[in-house]
Design a protein around this motif. Structure first.
Motif: not given
Length: 178
Positions: A13-23, A32-38
């Motif tokens: 399981k990955l997340g949930p992460f609010p905007v501006d969270t550094e992980v 994958v997450l970069e390609r999806r714009g997250f």
């Protein structure tokens, strides 16, 4: 860059992460997450970083530490430069990486002679050292059989002439290899 819901990704399981969270995530997950714009990568490798690593490596007698994800970061940085149309920057990074490898390879080869002393090195280099060590070990054993002795791993360290003597005729014409 935007809220990320909890998802199952490759059995975890990955997340949930609010905007501006550094992980911290695995490199392939970041792709994958970069390609999806997250997400947006923070520590992007630059040609200056590569040049500094190369200069540091040239000055040191032992291997200088590289991050575990150095080669993945390098690949991503070159790909990002190409995607942005900056082929000059991509080539600069590639040539800098080649200069770094030219200095690191002899040190990695030396490390392969005693792989039990391998420190924290990137997994790509660990793979190379293990393959070299295996090849050297196999070659040493084969050489031991040629000269009529079984060579124990790590025992053969001398020059070939020292191991077989000057009477072996290994360079004479007509002497075939076993």
């Amino acid at each position: 860059m935007k809220d990320f819901p909890q998802v199952g990704l490759a059995g975890r399981k990955l997340g949930p992460f609010p905007v501006d969270t550094e992980v911290d995530v695995w490199g392939w997950e970041a792709n994958v997450l970069e390609r999806r714009g997250f997400l947006e990568r923070r520590n992007i490798l630059t040609s200056g970083d590569i040049r500094r690593c190369s200069i540091s490596e040239e000055r040191a007698s032992e291997l200088e530490p590289l991050s575990e994800d150095f080669y993945l970061s390098l690949r991503n940085a070159v790909a990002a430069a190409r995607a942005a149309g900056d082929f000059g920057k991509a080539e600069e990074m590639k040539s800098g990486a080649q200069a770094l490898l030219d200095v690191r390879l002899p040190k990695l080869f030396k490390l392969a002679l005693s792989p039990e002393s391998v420190k924290d090195i990137p997994s790509e280099e660990r793979f190379l050292v293990n393959r070299l060590a295996s090849t050297i070990d196999g070659w040493s054993r084969k050489l031991g059989k040629i000269i009529g002795e079984e060579v124990v791993k790590g025992e053969f360290r001398g020059a070939l002439q020292h191991a077989v003597g000057s009477e072996a005729g290994i360079q004479e014409k007509g002497v075939s290899a076993p």
